[in-house]
Design an enzyme around this catalytic site. Structure first.
Site, short mmCIF file in Angstrom:
data_model
loop_
_atom_site.label_atom_id
_atom_site.label_comp_id
_atom_site.label_asym_id
_atom_site.label_seq_id
_atom_site.Cartn_x
_atom_site.Cartn_y
_atom_site.Cartn_z
N GLU A 276 8.25 -4.93 -5.19
CA GLU A 276 9.67 -4.51 -6.00
C GLU A 276 9.85 -5.29 -7.10
O GLU A 276 10.88 -5.85 -7.33
CB GLU A 276 10.67 -4.37 -5.02
CG GLU A 276 10.44 -3.49 -3.78
CD GLU A 276 10.24 -1.86 -4.19
OE1 GLU A 276 10.68 -1.53 -5.19
OE2 GLU A 276 9.19 -1.20 -3.57
N THR B 94 4.62 -1.74 -11.27
CA THR B 94 4.11 -0.52 -11.68
C THR B 94 4.38 -0.29 -12.93
O THR B 94 3.89 0.37 -13.98
CB THR B 94 4.69 0.75 -10.80
OG1 THR B 94 4.13 0.62 -9.52
CG2 THR B 94 4.16 2.16 -11.29
N LYS C 262 -5.07 2.83 -8.26
CA LYS C 262 -4.32 2.35 -7.57
C LYS C 262 -5.05 2.61 -5.94
O LYS C 262 -5.28 3.69 -5.46
CB LYS C 262 -2.77 3.27 -7.19
CG LYS C 262 -1.92 2.87 -5.99
CD LYS C 262 -1.33 1.46 -6.53
CE LYS C 262 -0.42 1.12 -5.27
NZ LYS C 262 0.53 -0.24 -5.71
N THR D 161 1.16 2.96 -0.40
CA THR D 161 1.86 2.95 1.07
C THR D 161 3.09 3.55 0.75
O THR D 161 3.48 3.30 -0.27
CB THR D 161 1.47 1.55 1.62
OG1 THR D 161 2.39 0.53 0.61
CG2 THR D 161 0.26 0.82 1.59
N GLY E 141 -2.49 -3.63 -7.64
CA GLY E 141 -2.90 -3.96 -6.51
C GLY E 141 -1.35 -3.53 -5.57
O GLY E 141 -0.30 -2.95 -6.22
N ALA E 142 -1.32 -4.06 -4.21
CA ALA E 142 -0.42 -3.62 -3.41
C ALA E 142 0.46 -4.98 -3.14
O ALA E 142 -0.03 -5.90 -2.40
CB ALA E 142 -0.79 -2.97 -2.06
N GLY E 143 1.87 -5.22 -3.78
CA GLY E 143 2.51 -6.29 -3.34
C GLY E 143 1.96 -7.42 -4.06
O GLY E 143 1.50 -7.60 -5.21
N GLY F 44 8.28 -8.95 -14.79
CA GLY F 44 8.35 -7.70 -14.52
C GLY F 44 9.74 -7.01 -14.64
O GLY F 44 9.79 -5.84 -14.85
N SER F 45 10.80 -7.64 -14.74
CA SER F 45 12.10 -7.12 -15.03
C SER F 45 12.99 -8.02 -15.53
O SER F 45 13.62 -8.69 -14.57
CB SER F 45 12.70 -6.38 -13.46
OG SER F 45 13.84 -5.62 -13.88
#
Length: 246
Positions: A12, A16, A37, A41, A111-113, A171-172
């Site tokens: 988070e 993405t 991807k 999940t 990736g994932a996380g 990222g943010s």
């Protein structure tokens, strides 16, 4: 760089949206782009996943691919075991990326996380897939307190595995950054040993897709097909002088 892995320092944190910005900037520069991807999940069978979100934001010319989907929002290995579905091996990720790179100028593998999240029972991670491809790993980090440690650990894990990292993208980036965020801009490079290559504004993913695509290059460095300048950004958000100097 035909294949670039995109890894976060956690979950988070805007990975993405950064992947979407990378795709949009590359498309604007005239490159054909695919996003892969490997393991999605926490999404139902008919719900749009992260790859679909990249296409929504970056444009329909982007090719989207997904290798495995697990319903619970957990690490891929855990989510696979709990759902009774097969896990995903690094060789499968690498082969899918190679196939996409045969007819795309750029393949982004999201990736994932974080980098060392487990994909299978053997403990393989995104780093193992990157090593099979000899692909660089772009790090997406948060802006605020705690990011120096997480980003530096990720950079050290990459170096320990003989993997390259072109740099770090925030990222943010907050509309009203606190003192820690502003200090971290300069300290991220010193701590991680990697250049800062971009900063995506918070809530960028909520922009209408046309505005997102138009703005994406302004958030990324020239090495990522953008026009963003780390020097200008650091000057704009330079932290205030220490209290002892006021």
């Amino acid at each position: 760089m035909a294949v670039v892995m995109v890894s976060g320092t956690g979950t988070e944190i805007g990975k993405t949206v950064v992947t979407s910005a990378l795709a949009a900037a590359a498309v604007a520069a005239g490159r054909s782009v695919a996003v892969l991807k490997p393991a999605q999940t926490g999404v139902g069978p008919r719900e749009p996943g992260d790859a679909a979100e990249v296409v929504r934001l970056a444009g329909p010319s982007v090719t989207a691919a997904e290798l495995a989907r697990y319903p619970e929002p957990l690490a891929p290995d855990t989510a696979a075991r709990r759902s009774g579905l097969p896990t995903l091996a690094p060789a499968e990720i690498a082969e899918a990326a190679r196939r996409l790179s045969a007819d795309h100028d750029l393949v982004l593998v999201e990736g994932a996380g974080g980098l060392l999240v487990r994909f299978d029972e053997a403990g393989h991670t995104l780093a193992d897939a990157a090593r099979l491809l000899d692909a660089p790993v772009l790090i997406v980090a948060t802006a605020g307190l705690g990011t120096l440690n997480a980003t530096t650990l990720t950079a050290e894990a990459l170096r320990a595995r003989g993997l390259s990292a072109p740099g770090v993208v925030v990222g943010s980036w907050p509309e009203e950054p606190d003192l820690a965020s502003r200090c971290n801009l300069a300290d991220l490079t010193a701590s991680s040993g990697l250049p800062l290559l971009g900063a995506v504004p918070e809530r960028a993913g909520a922009l209408p897709p046309e505005r997102f695509r138009a703005a994406a290059p302004t958030w990324l460095d020239a090495s990522l097909s953008g026009t963003w300048s780390a020097e200008s950004f650091l000057t704009t958000w330079h932290p205030p002088a220490p209290l002892s100097l006021l």
